[in-house]
Design a protein around this motif. Structure first.
Motif, PDB file in Angstrom:
ATOM      1  N   ARG A 317       0.819  -1.211   0.000  1.00 42.67           N
ATOM      2  CA  ARG A 317       0.000   0.000   0.000  1.00 42.67           C
ATOM      3  C   ARG A 317       0.853   1.261   0.000  1.00 42.67           C
ATOM      4  O   ARG A 317       0.556   2.236  -0.701  1.00 42.67           O
ATOM      5  CB  ARG A 317      -0.908  -0.005   1.227  1.00 42.67           C
ATOM      6  CG  ARG A 317      -1.921   1.140   1.252  1.00 42.67           C
ATOM      7  CD  ARG A 317      -2.746   1.069   2.520  1.00 42.67           C
ATOM      8  NE  ARG A 317      -1.908   1.252   3.702  1.00 42.67           N
ATOM      9  CZ  ARG A 317      -2.306   1.005   4.953  1.00 42.67           C
ATOM     10  NH1 ARG A 317      -3.506   0.515   5.176  1.00 42.67           N
ATOM     11  NH2 ARG A 317      -1.496   1.212   5.962  1.00 42.67           N
ATOM     12  N   SER A 318       1.937   1.252   0.764  1.00 41.45           N
ATOM     13  CA  SER A 318       2.767   2.452   0.886  1.00 41.45           C
ATOM     14  C   SER A 318       3.596   2.732  -0.362  1.00 41.45           C
ATOM     15  O   SER A 318       4.175   3.808  -0.500  1.00 41.45           O
ATOM     16  CB  SER A 318       3.699   2.331   2.096  1.00 41.45           C
ATOM     17  OG  SER A 318       4.565   1.223   1.957  1.00 41.45           O
ATOM     18  N   SER A 319       3.645   1.771  -1.301  1.00 40.99           N
ATOM     19  CA  SER A 319       4.387   1.994  -2.544  1.00 40.99           C
ATOM     20  C   SER A 319       3.694   2.979  -3.464  1.00 40.99           C
ATOM     21  O   SER A 319       4.330   3.595  -4.324  1.00 40.99           O
ATOM     22  CB  SER A 319       4.569   0.672  -3.281  1.00 40.99           C
ATOM     23  OG  SER A 319       3.322   0.222  -3.803  1.00 40.99           O
ATOM     24  N   ASN A 320       2.356   3.119  -3.309  1.00 34.54           N
ATOM     25  CA  ASN A 320       1.533   4.008  -4.156  1.00 34.54           C
ATOM     26  C   ASN A 320       1.536   3.605  -5.627  1.00 34.54           C
ATOM     27  O   ASN A 320       1.213   4.418  -6.495  1.00 34.54           O
ATOM     28  CB  ASN A 320       1.984   5.472  -4.018  1.00 34.54           C
ATOM     29  CG  ASN A 320       1.715   6.019  -2.634  1.00 34.54           C
ATOM     30  OD1 ASN A 320       0.680   5.732  -2.039  1.00 34.54           O
ATOM     31  ND2 ASN A 320       2.667   6.791  -2.110  1.00 34.54           N
ATOM     32  N   LEU A 321       1.904   2.371  -5.921  1.00 38.25           N
ATOM     33  CA  LEU A 321       1.840   1.861  -7.286  1.00 38.25           C
ATOM     34  C   LEU A 321       0.499   1.165  -7.491  1.00 38.25           C
ATOM     35  O   LEU A 321       0.064   0.377  -6.656  1.00 38.25           O
ATOM     36  CB  LEU A 321       2.978   0.869  -7.535  1.00 38.25           C
ATOM     37  CG  LEU A 321       4.404   1.437  -7.463  1.00 38.25           C
ATOM     38  CD1 LEU A 321       5.423   0.308  -7.585  1.00 38.25           C
ATOM     39  CD2 LEU A 321       4.622   2.472  -8.567  1.00 38.25           C
ATOM     40  N   SER A 322      -0.146   1.437  -8.612  1.00 35.30           N
ATOM     41  CA  SER A 322      -1.498   0.928  -8.857  1.00 35.30           C
ATOM     42  C   SER A 322      -1.553  -0.592  -8.782  1.00 35.30           C
ATOM     43  O   SER A 322      -2.445  -1.171  -8.153  1.00 35.30           O
ATOM     44  CB  SER A 322      -2.000   1.389 -10.226  1.00 35.30           C
ATOM     45  OG  SER A 322      -2.070   2.793 -10.274  1.00 35.30           O
ATOM     46  N   ILE A 323      -0.589  -1.255  -9.414  1.00 33.91           N
ATOM     47  CA  ILE A 323      -0.625  -2.719  -9.442  1.00 33.91           C
ATOM     48  C   ILE A 323      -0.434  -3.301  -8.047  1.00 33.91           C
ATOM     49  O   ILE A 323      -1.014  -4.328  -7.694  1.00 33.91           O
ATOM     50  CB  ILE A 323       0.427  -3.269 -10.432  1.00 33.91           C
ATOM     51  CG1 ILE A 323       0.191  -4.769 -10.656  1.00 33.91           C
ATOM     52  CG2 ILE A 323       1.850  -3.002  -9.931  1.00 33.91           C
ATOM     53  CD1 ILE A 323       0.977  -5.338 -11.814  1.00 33.91           C
ATOM     54  N   LEU A 324       0.356  -2.610  -7.212  1.00 30.45           N
ATOM     55  CA  LEU A 324       0.553  -3.097  -5.855  1.00 30.45           C
ATOM     56  C   LEU A 324      -0.620  -2.728  -4.948  1.00 30.45           C
ATOM     57  O   LEU A 324      -0.822  -3.376  -3.915  1.00 30.45           O
ATOM     58  CB  LEU A 324       1.865  -2.571  -5.283  1.00 30.45           C
ATOM     59  CG  LEU A 324       3.129  -3.136  -5.952  1.00 30.45           C
ATOM     60  CD1 LEU A 324       4.392  -2.616  -5.267  1.00 30.45           C
ATOM     61  CD2 LEU A 324       3.127  -4.664  -5.920  1.00 30.45           C
ATOM     62  N   MET A 325      -1.375  -1.707  -5.337  1.00 28.15           N
ATOM     63  CA  MET A 325      -2.598  -1.414  -4.584  1.00 28.15           C
ATOM     64  C   MET A 325      -3.608  -2.544  -4.766  1.00 28.15           C
ATOM     65  O   MET A 325      -4.323  -2.916  -3.831  1.00 28.15           O
ATOM     66  CB  MET A 325      -3.209  -0.090  -5.049  1.00 28.15           C
ATOM     67  CG  MET A 325      -2.426   1.148  -4.593  1.00 28.15           C
ATOM     68  SD  MET A 325      -2.284   1.250  -2.778  1.00 28.15           S
ATOM     69  CE  MET A 325      -3.995   1.476  -2.316  1.00 28.15           C
ATOM     70  N   VAL A 326      -3.659  -3.115  -5.962  1.00 31.08           N
ATOM     71  CA  VAL A 326      -4.518  -4.288  -6.188  1.00 31.08           C
ATOM     72  C   VAL A 326      -4.043  -5.441  -5.304  1.00 31.08           C
ATOM     73  O   VAL A 326      -4.848  -6.145  -4.677  1.00 31.08           O
ATOM     74  CB  VAL A 326      -4.491  -4.692  -7.674  1.00 31.08           C
ATOM     75  CG1 VAL A 326      -5.261  -6.006  -7.876  1.00 31.08           C
ATOM     76  CG2 VAL A 326      -5.071  -3.593  -8.541  1.00 31.08           C
ATOM     77  N   LEU A 327      -2.725  -5.621  -5.238  1.00 33.35           N
ATOM     78  CA  LEU A 327      -2.163  -6.665  -4.377  1.00 33.35           C
ATOM     79  C   LEU A 327      -2.528  -6.427  -2.921  1.00 33.35           C
ATOM     80  O   LEU A 327      -2.794  -7.378  -2.176  1.00 33.35           O
ATOM     81  CB  LEU A 327      -0.642  -6.714  -4.541  1.00 33.35           C
ATOM     82  CG  LEU A 327       0.094  -7.735  -3.655  1.00 33.35           C
ATOM     83  CD1 LEU A 327      -0.346  -9.163  -3.993  1.00 33.35           C
ATOM     84  CD2 LEU A 327       1.611  -7.588  -3.818  1.00 33.35           C
TER      85      LEU A 327
END
Length: 570
Positions: A317-327
């Motif tokens: 979540r803290s990465s702010n990357l869209s694909i990782l937000m899905v993760l």
């Protein structure tokens, strides 16, 4: 009057419906549970990036233990088996100590898995608060995430629900678990791939501002992490297949395969998860929170506290990357599914552990009575549920309970290598569908490895482990005085099992006198403490092999012949 021979009439009422895949997923589903959600963070907080070595060493030790049990389990497939095998090779006293220890570890596991699920939920549900950060009740020098009153209530509901699911029978439990385990394997694999591609700070592995590869260059921390941070707890999930051996369609063929393949799969998954966790941490943020050791410090900063509550989800979540937000959303969902899947299995194994103790005669036979309708030992299920709920209240934290449960469980595996060699001497006639090569080498390694795991849990945890195990003996003495059970105090049983309480006391004493990093008074600092534990364990191994004997149960199995074994395992 000495304790009567084991009654297998209830064993034959159990429904033999579990396939090879069911057995594989029982082990794998229990191994990949709450451990993958929290153990990487906890072990990194102890040993930094060197926690990768902890997963490797822990995996190799448990793999040897698994190989030992692959032979024993295929030879004598019984439900609740691990509570029985000490009785088969060393008689009633050894069987009582090891059987009770295993049951104690199993009955606490549902609480542990429920705590994991609610802890993750508490990282985003703030009203009402489900978690809070405070000092570890067993180690005030460290702080951990604890469940609030609301969190404990939700955990209790979750535990009750899965015991209720087990009531409807092993086939429903097995098929439910198989579907859950596919999910539990896919999500960690997806996490490994996505974090390796999009959130990988290669410099984290030797960053001096975080503490370097091994904080303080203290190699003993690598071993401490194995026992106290969920590594051994996770790997020892292989045992669940053994507890359902009497309900498998073809246990003699399928048990060894399921055990070994599940163990190899989980070692690979966990090592890769630890690598991507180390690399995913934001180095500047972690440095401001005290580096790797800040993850378990009583004075941890805000970043470390957030990682502690939901490690992989927070990093994604803290990465702010869209694909990782899905993760992130998948990880929050998995925080319910992975622990719940393992809770589902643990509810069944704790029930069958108590069933096994009752069938041997350590507890009243009524406890082991199997329902004709569901094929489940209902009294064992209810008692296990109540004890699991009681266990939840005083220790409402995954991080607090995991080391204690790991130590108690590891103690039960000390006997495996000895049992293997005793049965090879005393039961040569029995069929061995899987015969472990180099057993004369691997059996003592298994015995010593399990002893070291207990030692690595540290003082005063080893003291608590000793109290828990001796509590089972005290309960038996009370029931004996009430004429609810029969006596185990025969000359044979004393000869075969007196070494067990002596070894437990010796491990407790060595823990107190040992390395300060393990909580001891440092009379025997590292590495001398390891050498002493190894020598003492080898001495007890030789004594245990010599003291084993052909018990009446083994005699019955041999005299019944191959026809009996074939009939039993249909």
């Amino acid at each position: 009057m000495p304790i009567s021979r084991e009654n297998i009439s209830d064993d034959k009422k159990l429904k033999r419906v579990l396939s090879s895949w069911d057995l594989y997923f029982l082990s794998l589903g229990a191994i990949i549970g709450s451990g993958w959600l929290f153990a990487e963070s906890a072990s990194a907080g102890t040993a930094g990036p060197a926690a990768i070595l902890s997963w490797v060493i822990g995996g190799l030790i448990v793999l040897v233990i698994t190989l030992v049990y692959a032979e024993i389990g295929a030879m004598i497939p019984r439900s609740g088996f691990i509570t029985r095998y000490g009785h088969y090779s060393h008689g009633g006293i050894a069987g009582l100590f090891f059987g009770w220890a295993y049951f104690a570890a199993r009955v606490a596991s549902p609480a542990l898995e429920a705590e994991a699920a609610i802890t993750y939920a508490g990282s985003y549900i703030t009203k009402p608060a489900l978690i809070y950060y405070a000092k570890n009740p067993l180690d005030p020098s460290a702080s951990v995430t604890l469940l609030s009153g609301y969190g404990i209530l939700l955990a209790a509901i979750l535990i009750t629900g899965f015991y209720f699911l087990n009531y409807f029978g092993v086939k429903l439990m097995g098929k439910t678990n198989q579907g859950i385990t596919w999910w539990k394997l896919i999500i960690p694999s997806l996490t490994i791939v996505l974090m390796a591609l999009f959130l990988f700070h290669a410099g984290n592995f030797d960053n001096p501002s975080l503490g370097g590869f091994l904080p303080h260059n203290n190699i003993s921390l690598v071993f401490e992490a194995i026992s106290t941070d969920g590594i051994v707890f996770s790997y020892l999930g292989f045992r669940h297949t053994l507890d359902f051996a009497g309900e498998a369609k073809n246990p003699q063929r399928d048990l060894p395969r399921a055990l070994i393949y599940a163990m190899l799969t989980s070692i690979a998954v966990y090592i890769l998860l630890q690598i991507v966790f180390i690399a995913a941490v934001t180095p500047t943020a972690l440095a401001s929170s005290g580096g790797w050791l800040g993850l378990s410090s009583a004075s941890a900063g805000a970043y470390a506290k957030s990682v502690d509550a939901a490690p992989f989800a927070f990093l994604a979540r803290s990465s702010n990357l869209s694909i990782l937000m899905v993760l992130t959303y998948l990880l929050y969902a998995d925080a319910y599914i992975s622990p719940s899947g393992t809770l589902n299995i643990a509810a069944g194994t704790s029930t069958r552990s108590l069933y096994g103790l009752a069938e041997i005669g350590y507890f009243p036979k009524k406890i082991g009575k199997v329902s004709k309708k569901t094929g489940v030992p209902v009294f064992s299920l209810l008692i296990s549920l109540i004890l699991g709920l009681i266990f939840l209240i005083p220790l409402p934290s995954w991080y607090v309970v995991v080391g204690l449960v790991s130590g108690v469980a590891a103690f039960t595996y000390i006997l495996g290598g000895s049992t293997l060699m005793v049965l090879r001497r005393e039961a040569k006639e029995m069929k061995r569908p899987f015969k472990l090569p180099y057993a004369s080498i691997l059996a003592p390694i298994s015995f010593v490895g399990a002893s070291l795991i207990v030692y690595w849990t540290g003082w005063p945890t080893v003291g608590y482990i000793t109290i828990i195990i001796f509590a089972g003996f005290a309960i038996y003495i009370i029931m004996l005085a009430m004429h609810k059970v029969e006596s185990i105090f025969t000359a044979e049983n004393l000869k075969g099992g007196l070494w067990v309480p002596l070894m437990l006391i010796m491990l407790m004493l060595l823990s107190y006198l040992g390395e300060s990093n393990f909580g001891g008074i440092n009379l025997f600092p590292f590495p001398y403490d390891f050498l002493i534990v190894i020598v003492v364990s080898l001495a007890f191994y030789l004594l245990s092999v010599k003291s084993g004997f052909r018990t009446s149960e083994i005699t019955d199995m041999i005299e019944s012949g191959e026809q009996y074994i074939t009939e039993y395992t249909k």
